[in-house]
Design an enzyme around this catalytic site. Structure first.
Site, PDB file in Angstrom:
ATOM      1  N   HIS A 178       0.681  -1.333  -0.166  1.00  0.00           N
ATOM      2  CA  HIS A 178      -0.250  -0.078   0.243  1.00  0.00           C
ATOM      3  C   HIS A 178       0.747   1.155  -0.023  1.00  0.00           C
ATOM      4  O   HIS A 178       0.617   2.210  -0.826  1.00  0.00           O
ATOM      5  CB  HIS A 178      -1.114   0.079   1.223  1.00  0.00           C
ATOM      6  CG  HIS A 178      -1.600   1.470   1.518  1.00  0.00           C
ATOM      7  ND1 HIS A 178      -2.832   1.662   1.025  1.00  0.00           N
ATOM      8  CD2 HIS A 178      -1.235   2.353   2.420  1.00  0.00           C
ATOM      9  CE1 HIS A 178      -3.180   2.718   1.285  1.00  0.00           C
ATOM     10  NE2 HIS A 178      -2.302   3.455   1.953  1.00  0.00           N
ATOM     11  N   GLU A 179       1.764   1.452   0.770  1.00  0.00           N
ATOM     12  CA  GLU A 179       2.735   2.395   1.038  1.00  0.00           C
ATOM     13  C   GLU A 179       3.524   2.713  -0.330  1.00  0.00           C
ATOM     14  O   GLU A 179       3.630   3.701  -0.648  1.00  0.00           O
ATOM     15  CB  GLU A 179       3.850   2.368   2.067  1.00  0.00           C
ATOM     16  CG  GLU A 179       3.024   2.001   3.531  1.00  0.00           C
ATOM     17  CD  GLU A 179       2.153   3.437   3.762  1.00  0.00           C
ATOM     18  OE1 GLU A 179       2.364   4.696   3.272  1.00  0.00           O
ATOM     19  OE2 GLU A 179       1.261   3.186   4.499  1.00  0.00           O
ATOM     20  N   HIS A 213       1.582   4.566  -3.082  1.00  0.00           N
ATOM     21  CA  HIS A 213       1.717   5.842  -3.283  1.00  0.00           C
ATOM     22  C   HIS A 213       3.014   6.220  -3.758  1.00  0.00           C
ATOM     23  O   HIS A 213       2.937   7.373  -4.482  1.00  0.00           O
ATOM     24  CB  HIS A 213       1.785   6.247  -1.787  1.00  0.00           C
ATOM     25  CG  HIS A 213       0.643   6.196  -0.788  1.00  0.00           C
ATOM     26  ND1 HIS A 213      -0.583   7.009  -1.186  1.00  0.00           N
ATOM     27  CD2 HIS A 213       0.494   5.813   0.480  1.00  0.00           C
ATOM     28  CE1 HIS A 213      -1.519   6.629  -0.167  1.00  0.00           C
ATOM     29  NE2 HIS A 213      -0.934   5.935   0.742  1.00  0.00           N
ATOM     30  N   GLU A 256      -5.668   7.176  -0.801  1.00  0.00           N
ATOM     31  CA  GLU A 256      -5.557   6.040  -0.277  1.00  0.00           C
ATOM     32  C   GLU A 256      -6.150   4.946  -0.480  1.00  0.00           C
ATOM     33  O   GLU A 256      -5.656   3.582  -0.787  1.00  0.00           O
ATOM     34  CB  GLU A 256      -6.118   6.299   1.249  1.00  0.00           C
ATOM     35  CG  GLU A 256      -5.340   7.406   2.118  1.00  0.00           C
ATOM     36  CD  GLU A 256      -4.011   6.864   2.475  1.00  0.00           C
ATOM     37  OE1 GLU A 256      -3.670   5.670   2.556  1.00  0.00           O
ATOM     38  OE2 GLU A 256      -2.982   7.889   2.545  1.00  0.00           O
TER      39      GLU A 256
END
Length: 418
Positions: free
Chosen positions: A275-276, A279, A358
């Protein structure tokens, strides 16, 4: 002036009563009944006491936010007269404008910080009582000192530029300041991982070798120029779990909180890291910088218009000078009030954008790992360890909701269960 102050205080008290009633009574956190018995039902993975604690702490944090945010504006209004007196004393002490600016900023930051210190310390004690914070009193005050030093240097730098622009272009300073903000924003994004963050935390290479290799393999797929994964000693401050990728270019860093390493399994950590990395891969940092530039432009324009109006109203009441060769230092709190009010109005829109990013990062994580089971388990544990309700009331979502609710995220990940 006394009548104006009395109305301000009475208005704040009435507002506090209304907000207090809103967050004290009512079932604000009731899970959606259609998801009963599913992975998004907190009763399936949390004990009743854990649910109660999370909801109780969320009420306290939200109440503190909705009280302190307007209270900061009210305090600035009440300190306008203090600012005039401070400016006068500094003019008597020194002829050098840089010393006056530095002194004004330092004293004003120290005074406002001292006024809110009891509330900040009370929130620390509450987080300790709920088992969320592990921050010692010594660390709390050390961090406050570092915050003050960094704010003093950075704010003085900005104010020096601001006052120069105001003198050179009284009607367009907001435009030139928004342009100056672009390289400053990019520079801070670049140096934060290697200059600012280490002032507060200790970073070291991730010692868990198999996990480190898997994370770097994910990073390579995401084209992240990193050959190291870091763990940070957040257990000295919190029992919550988290991870992040920040910085740009050669300063990009992949960071895991040590609490995350201790509380999540490797496959759960990999979904969080994917997930990070999403970004980074989708260049959300650059999106945020770009949107920040646009927001800064319109915010400063709106703040300029509001500032001019507030200054005309406040200057005669407290003795702020208008006109002359330069901008009165005592007018700076008025500008800060204007910027704060504009910021409050724009917060819901900025949070919508943040939640969009997100959601994109969640989609990227599933594209990378395809492991919905691990993601669901990870966010169930995040709800437990961070004392986070799986849903938030609308008012909180609007003004504090930078991420989708845990319920929505679990429901999304459930599409990828193996």
């Amino acid at each position: 002036m006394k009548r104006w102050t009395a109305r301000l205080v009475i208005g704040m008290l009435l507002y506090g009563v209304v907000i207090g009633l809103y967050f004290t009574f009512g079932n604000l956190y009731e899970p959606s009944p259609q998801y009963a018995g599913t992975a998004a039902d907190p009763s399936t993975f949390l004990a009743p006491e854990q649910i109660r604690k999370g909801e109780s702490l969320s009420r306290i944090h939200s109440l503190a936010y909705f009280i302190m945010t307007p209270l900061q504006v009210v305090v600035l209004l009440l300190l306008l007269g203090f600012g005039v007196g401070l400016r006068t004393r500094l003019e008597r002490l020194t002829r050098f404008s840089l010393l006056r600016i530095g002194g004004f900023v330092l004293v004003f930051l120290a005074v406002t910080g001292a006024l809110f210190l009891p509330l900040d310390y009370a929130m620390l004690q509450i987080d300790r009582a709920y088992g969320l914070s592990t921050t010692t009193t010594a660390t709390f005050f050390a961090d406050l000192g570092k915050d003050l030093a960094i704010e003093w240097v950075s704010t003085t730098f900005i104010v020096v530029i601001l006052l120069w622009l105001m003198r050179r272009s009284p009607k367009r300073w907001w435009l030139w300041l928004s342009i100056v903000a672009i390289p400053i924003s990019v520079f801070l994004t670049f140096v934060q991982p290697v200059v600012l963050d280490p002032l507060y935390h200790t970073f070291q290479p991730l010692r868990k070798e198999p996990l480190r290799t898997e994370i770097l393999e994910l990073a390579a797929k995401a084209d992240i120029p990193a050959n190291q994964v870091f763990e940070v000693n957040m257990s000295e401050r919190t029992n919550a779990v988290n991870a992040y990728v920040n910085g740009i270019g050669s300063n990009a860093r992949i960071v895991l909180w040590d609490t995350t390493l201790n509380k999540l399994k490797d496959d759960e950590i990999l979904t969080i890291m994917a997930h990070e990395m999403g970004h980074y891969k989708e260049k959300h940092i650059y999106w945020q910088v770009a949107v920040g530039i646009i927001v800064t432009f319109f915010s400063l324009w709106a703040a300029y218009r509001l500032y001019e109006w507030l200054l005309r109203k406040a200057a005669p009441l407290v003795g702020i000078r208008q006109g002359g060769k330069g901008q009165d230092l005592a007018a700076l709190p008025v500008l800060l009030i204007a910027v704060s009010l504009v910021g409050i109005v724009l917060t819901p829109a900025q949070n919508v954008f943040s939640r969009f990013l997100e959601q994109r990062a969640d989609a990227y994580a599933m594209q990378m790992t395809g492991d919905g089971d691990a993601a669901i388990r990870a966010f169930q544990k995040i709800a437990r360890d961070n004392l986070s309700p799986i849903k938030q009331p609308l008012l909180v979502t609007l003004f504090r909701g930078t991420h989708p609710s845990i319920q929505d995220r679990i429901l999304y990940f459930s599409q990828f269960e193996k």
